[in-house]
Scaffold this motif. Structure first.
Motif, short mmCIF file in Angstrom:
data_model
loop_
_atom_site.label_atom_id
_atom_site.label_comp_id
_atom_site.label_asym_id
_atom_site.label_seq_id
_atom_site.Cartn_x
_atom_site.Cartn_y
_atom_site.Cartn_z
N ALA A 1 -27.87 -11.67 -25.34
CA ALA A 1 -26.88 -11.21 -26.32
C ALA A 1 -26.04 -12.38 -26.82
O ALA A 1 -25.68 -12.46 -28.00
N ILE A 2 -25.73 -13.30 -25.94
CA ILE A 2 -24.98 -14.51 -26.32
C ILE A 2 -25.84 -15.40 -27.21
O ILE A 2 -25.39 -15.92 -28.23
N ALA A 3 -27.10 -15.55 -26.84
CA ALA A 3 -28.01 -16.42 -27.59
C ALA A 3 -28.26 -15.94 -29.01
O ALA A 3 -28.50 -16.74 -29.92
N SER A 4 -28.18 -14.62 -29.22
CA SER A 4 -28.55 -14.05 -30.53
C SER A 4 -27.36 -13.64 -31.38
O SER A 4 -27.54 -13.14 -32.49
N ASP A 5 -26.15 -13.86 -30.90
CA ASP A 5 -24.96 -13.41 -31.64
C ASP A 5 -24.65 -14.38 -32.78
O ASP A 5 -24.30 -15.54 -32.55
N ALA A 6 -24.74 -13.91 -34.02
CA ALA A 6 -24.58 -14.78 -35.19
C ALA A 6 -23.17 -15.33 -35.31
O ALA A 6 -22.98 -16.51 -35.65
N ARG A 7 -22.17 -14.52 -35.04
CA ARG A 7 -20.79 -15.00 -35.16
C ARG A 7 -20.49 -16.03 -34.08
O ARG A 7 -19.82 -17.04 -34.34
N LEU A 8 -21.00 -15.80 -32.88
CA LEU A 8 -20.79 -16.76 -31.80
C LEU A 8 -21.50 -18.09 -32.13
O LEU A 8 -20.96 -19.17 -31.86
N ALA A 9 -22.68 -18.00 -32.74
CA ALA A 9 -23.41 -19.21 -33.11
C ALA A 9 -22.66 -20.01 -34.17
O ALA A 9 -22.72 -21.25 -34.18
N GLN A 10 -21.96 -19.33 -35.05
CA GLN A 10 -21.20 -20.02 -36.07
C GLN A 10 -19.98 -20.72 -35.49
O GLN A 10 -19.64 -21.85 -35.84
N ALA A 11 -19.31 -20.06 -34.53
CA ALA A 11 -18.08 -20.60 -33.96
C ALA A 11 -18.33 -21.55 -32.79
O ALA A 11 -17.62 -22.55 -32.64
N TYR A 12 -19.34 -21.25 -31.99
CA TYR A 12 -19.60 -22.01 -30.75
C TYR A 12 -21.10 -22.30 -30.63
O TYR A 12 -21.78 -21.80 -29.72
N PRO A 13 -21.64 -23.11 -31.53
CA PRO A 13 -23.10 -23.33 -31.54
C PRO A 13 -23.64 -23.96 -30.28
O PRO A 13 -24.79 -23.72 -29.90
N GLY A 14 -22.85 -24.76 -29.58
CA GLY A 14 -23.32 -25.36 -28.34
C GLY A 14 -23.58 -24.33 -27.26
O GLY A 14 -24.50 -24.47 -26.45
N ILE A 15 -22.78 -23.27 -27.25
CA ILE A 15 -22.94 -22.22 -26.25
C ILE A 15 -24.17 -21.37 -26.54
O ILE A 15 -24.96 -21.08 -25.63
N THR A 16 -24.35 -20.96 -27.78
CA THR A 16 -25.53 -20.14 -28.09
C THR A 16 -26.81 -20.94 -27.93
O THR A 16 -27.83 -20.41 -27.47
N ALA A 17 -26.79 -22.23 -28.28
CA ALA A 17 -27.99 -23.06 -28.11
C ALA A 17 -28.34 -23.22 -26.63
O ALA A 17 -29.51 -23.18 -26.25
N ALA A 18 -27.33 -23.39 -25.79
CA ALA A 18 -27.57 -23.50 -24.35
C ALA A 18 -28.16 -22.19 -23.81
O ALA A 18 -29.09 -22.21 -23.00
N ALA A 19 -27.62 -21.06 -24.29
CA ALA A 19 -28.14 -19.76 -23.86
C ALA A 19 -29.59 -19.57 -24.29
O ALA A 19 -30.41 -19.01 -23.56
N GLN A 20 -29.92 -20.03 -25.50
CA GLN A 20 -31.29 -19.91 -25.99
C GLN A 20 -32.27 -20.76 -25.18
O GLN A 20 -33.46 -20.43 -25.10
N GLY A 21 -31.79 -21.83 -24.58
CA GLY A 21 -32.68 -22.76 -23.91
C GLY A 21 -32.99 -22.45 -22.47
O GLY A 21 -33.96 -22.97 -21.91
N LEU A 22 -32.20 -21.60 -21.83
CA LEU A 22 -32.38 -21.45 -20.39
C LEU A 22 -33.39 -20.36 -20.04
O LEU A 22 -33.58 -19.39 -20.77
#
Length: 307
Positions: free
Chosen positions: A64-85
């Motif tokens: 849910a963190i990896a796919s959240d568009a608003r979170l990706a806009q505000a905190y891209p480092g966090i969503t990218a890390a979530a997508q990678g693990l």
């Protein structure tokens, strides 16, 4: 090497998705009672304040963190890390609170027949044994790198953690400084993470995440970094660089940050920052290769973020 026949975890343990706990119970490492966690409005989902800051419930799935568009806009480092693990299946089950509180991945810790500091033993068998995937920054008696990718990314964002008994904990408050070899975190017995608070993004900030792994998919990182920066007029105005896989806790690369702060975003400055990424390193004999990986990652990611 210290060998024992009863080096197992008998204390009660919390279970959210149980992606790590289930594995430890199958191996016989963990055999204590289980306390199942139930989601509530405070512990699941992503909420936003009027200033653009986010609050993430501890039982929110990594997917849910990896796919959240608003979170990706505000905190891209966090969503990218979530997508990678991990893997897609694990990301859909695993929670951010569980990722922060997970246990060591060290193969000596995971073997219930081997004593180690985290199971009440007197020494760290990895230090004199096979430590190929262990620390390049030797900060304490245990030489296993901290396993939490999300902690490393949250450190770059100055995130604060709230538990059922405490609030305003930094990632360092939660995980310590690496000097305590007996625990993976500083949570008290029975204390549970409830949510993570993220400060409002800075104007114009950008962030990137990258990991070095030994195979293409479903592998723990050898080294990983998150770079968060504001670059205005070709000058680094604000820089945070955090790294994982290299120490008993996630690290801020302060020397690299300092040489970039207020300096031109050019090749010479970036090369100097990459060289300083290994400041303070004390690699174990088998883990020295991680310093070259760290230097390369810092150079690559900072170059990309400076464009």
């Amino acid at each position: 090497m210290s060998v024992a026949t009863a080096e197992v975890i008998t204390a009660p343990e919390f279970r959210a998705a149980g992606t790590d706990l289930s594995e430890r119970r199958r191996s016989g490492l963990s055999c204590g009672s289980i306390i199942d966690l139930t989601a509530s409005p405070d512990t699941i989902g992503i909420a936003w304040s009027t200033d653009g800051a986010a609050r993430v419930g501890a039982l929110t799935a990594i997917a849910a963190i990896a796919s959240d568009a608003r979170l990706a806009q505000a905190y891209p480092g966090i969503t990218a890390a979530a997508q990678g693990l991990a893997t897609p299946q694990i990301r859909h089950m695993a929670t951010i609170g569980g990722n922060l509180a997970q246990r060591s991945r060290c193969w000596y810790f995971r073997n219930p027949q081997i004593a180690c500091l985290k199971k009440g033993g007197s020494d760290c068998p990895a230090r004199s044994g096979n430590h190929l995937y262990h620390v390049a920054f030797d900060l304490g008696p245990c030489v296993a790198p901290h396993p939490s990718t999300m902690a490393m990314a949250l450190l770059a964002y100055d995130a604060k953690v709230t538990t059922d008994t405490r609030s305003g904990l930094s990632i360092s408050d939660l995980l310590g400084d690496g000097s305590n070899g007996t625990a993976d975190n500083l949570l008290a017995s029975g204390e549970r993470i409830e949510r993570i608070e993220l400060p409002a993004p800075l104007a114009g900030e950008r962030a990137l995440y990258k990991r070095a792994i030994s195979r293409s998919y479903a592998e723990w990182p050898l080294v990983e970094i998150c770079v968060r920066a504001v670059v205005t007029g070709g000058i680094f105005q604000q820089v945070h660089i955090t790294a994982g896989g290299i120490a008993p806790v996630p690290l801020r690369l302060a020397a690299s940050e300092a040489v970039l702060q207020g300096k031109p975003a050019n090749a010479a400055t970036i090369a100097q920052a990459a060289e300083l990424a290994t400041s303070g390193a004390k690699p174990l004999p088998m883990a020295g290769y991680k310093l070259e990986l760290l230097t390369g990652l810092v150079r690559d990611v900072v170059e990309r973020i400076a464009v």
